[in-house]
Design a protein around this motif. Sequence first.
Motif, PDB file in Angstrom:
ATOM      1  N   GLY A  72       0.784  -1.224   0.000  1.00 21.77           N
ATOM      2  CA  GLY A  72       0.000   0.000   0.000  1.00 21.77           C
ATOM      3  C   GLY A  72       0.814   1.271   0.000  1.00 21.77           C
ATOM      4  O   GLY A  72       0.381   2.296   0.527  1.00 21.77           O
ATOM      5  N   ASP A 101     -10.374  -4.539   4.229  1.00 19.65           N
ATOM      6  CA  ASP A 101     -10.740  -3.323   3.503  1.00 19.65           C
ATOM      7  C   ASP A 101      -9.660  -2.249   3.629  1.00 19.65           C
ATOM      8  O   ASP A 101      -9.389  -1.513   2.677  1.00 19.65           O
ATOM      9  CB  ASP A 101     -12.075  -2.788   4.022  1.00 19.65           C
ATOM     10  N   GLU A 102      -9.029  -2.151   4.790  1.00 13.98           N
ATOM     11  CA  GLU A 102      -8.005  -1.118   4.965  1.00 13.98           C
ATOM     12  C   GLU A 102      -6.817  -1.353   4.046  1.00 13.98           C
ATOM     13  O   GLU A 102      -6.218  -0.402   3.522  1.00 13.98           O
ATOM     14  CB  GLU A 102      -7.538  -1.065   6.426  1.00 13.98           C
ATOM     15  N   ASP A 105      -7.930  -0.317   0.554  1.00 16.68           N
ATOM     16  CA  ASP A 105      -7.920   1.148   0.456  1.00 16.68           C
ATOM     17  C   ASP A 105      -6.499   1.650   0.203  1.00 16.68           C
ATOM     18  O   ASP A 105      -6.274   2.520  -0.660  1.00 16.68           O
ATOM     19  CB  ASP A 105      -8.455   1.774   1.751  1.00 16.68           C
ATOM     20  N   ALA A 109      -5.030   3.601  -3.206  1.00 17.68           N
ATOM     21  CA  ALA A 109      -4.450   4.935  -3.016  1.00 17.68           C
ATOM     22  C   ALA A 109      -3.012   4.971  -3.522  1.00 17.68           C
ATOM     23  O   ALA A 109      -2.592   5.920  -4.201  1.00 17.68           O
ATOM     24  CB  ALA A 109      -4.511   5.330  -1.540  1.00 17.68           C
ATOM     25  N   LYS A 162     -19.231  -1.492  -5.522  1.00 15.45           N
ATOM     26  CA  LYS A 162     -18.290  -0.908  -4.577  1.00 15.45           C
ATOM     27  C   LYS A 162     -16.858  -1.066  -5.073  1.00 15.45           C
ATOM     28  O   LYS A 162     -16.027  -0.152  -4.920  1.00 15.45           O
ATOM     29  CB  LYS A 162     -18.444  -1.563  -3.206  1.00 15.45           C
ATOM     30  N   ARG A 166     -13.974   2.070  -6.523  1.00 12.37           N
ATOM     31  CA  ARG A 166     -12.646   2.352  -5.964  1.00 12.37           C
ATOM     32  C   ARG A 166     -11.691   2.911  -7.020  1.00 12.37           C
ATOM     33  O   ARG A 166     -10.813   3.713  -6.706  1.00 12.37           O
ATOM     34  CB  ARG A 166     -12.035   1.079  -5.384  1.00 12.37           C
ATOM     35  N   SER A 167     -11.825   2.437  -8.263  1.00  8.41           N
ATOM     36  CA  SER A 167     -10.851   2.816  -9.280  1.00  8.41           C
ATOM     37  C   SER A 167     -11.401   2.528 -10.667  1.00  8.41           C
ATOM     38  O   SER A 167     -12.142   1.550 -10.858  1.00  8.41           O
ATOM     39  CB  SER A 167      -9.548   2.028  -9.082  1.00  8.41           C
TER      40      SER A 167
END
Length: 401
Positions: A72, A101-102, A105, A109, A162, A166-167
Amino acid sequence: MNRLLFTGGTVLLPTGFRRMDAAVSGAVISALAPDIAPEEGDVVVDLQGDLLVPGFIDMHVHGGGGADFMDGTADAFLTACRVHARHGTTTLYPTALTAADEDMDAFFAALETADRARKAAGASAGARIGGVHVEGPWLAPAQAGAQDPNYLRTPSAEECEKLLARSDRIAVVTMAPELDGACECASWLAARGVLPAMGHSAADLEQVRTAVDSGFRHMVHFYSAMSTVRRENSCRIPGMVEAGYLFDAVTVEAIADGHHLPLSLLRLIHKVKGPERMALVTDAMRGAGMPEGPSVLGSLKNGREVLVEGGVARLPDRSGFAGSVCTMDRAVRTAVSAGIPLEDALRMASGTPSKILGTAGRRGAILPGMDADLVRLDGDLNVIMTVVGGTIFDLNPHPEK
């Protein structure tokens, strides 16, 4: 604009190997001819008899150089892009694992930050990011393999919405087609230009037939984490593997590291599916390009401990593989050692994945107007030069962050 001119080598064209010169203007291939006269300002590269082939396209890769995309961070993305460019990959599709989920995310990002940095840096940043491959969490528990079972879920239209929210870079989504809602999600994804792929599945042939009718067109890491023929009383029930061979509409990818599949099976897949429906992938994790020993599959924070030994990543108890440490040049060499013709092996590392991913009009072949993504290989199929978007990438290792 100064050109990059390749002379004195053998070029892999769509029609086969030819003694040919190739000129690159800016980011695209501008000319192909037996003898191209140099112009003032040209940078001339004498191939000295080496091969010039399309840049490799890795549609299933998790990391390399000690970095995993699930870490990440932009540094993790850029590290993996540089490592794989040293081995001839000019476009890769960062692959997300089943995770919290974290972590997802953070993955998305970091993707955006890394992609901006990579585009700003050009070829010095290594392989371009073609899109995202999401592998899970909609997988069969019995075929989860090294994926974390704690985060497996059942697909639904709401979950698909969903995910795509996100992208806009998502290109491939892998699901187990027998799960409730998977076929509906496949139709929904396909209608939006995302490739629904089958994998980590216990489906039988009839379930795959339904899946193909619903829009599934691809199978990830063929043979790995998927069902094969089984017996029920006196009857044999074909599984995913047999369906992959049977349905011409289905393309497959193979991890050609010499461990996930024996050479005989690589040769069999090629014999049945042919080079147009078989792609080579690495499925590489962070251990690619690193010394062997303990490693982590997935994010450093929440990933699974694995052991890299003997040229492959394994679960700590050695009960199964946990991704590969392969690179695309190694995959090509492995395919050739299996008896697959060199031309076919190279196409399965470039043109075929490009067609599967819908980018054949831009990448995966050496033709005028195509992206100037090129690899120079010596007689032993070692990478001598990688060109990304018309710029030569520095193959000399740099300290990774």
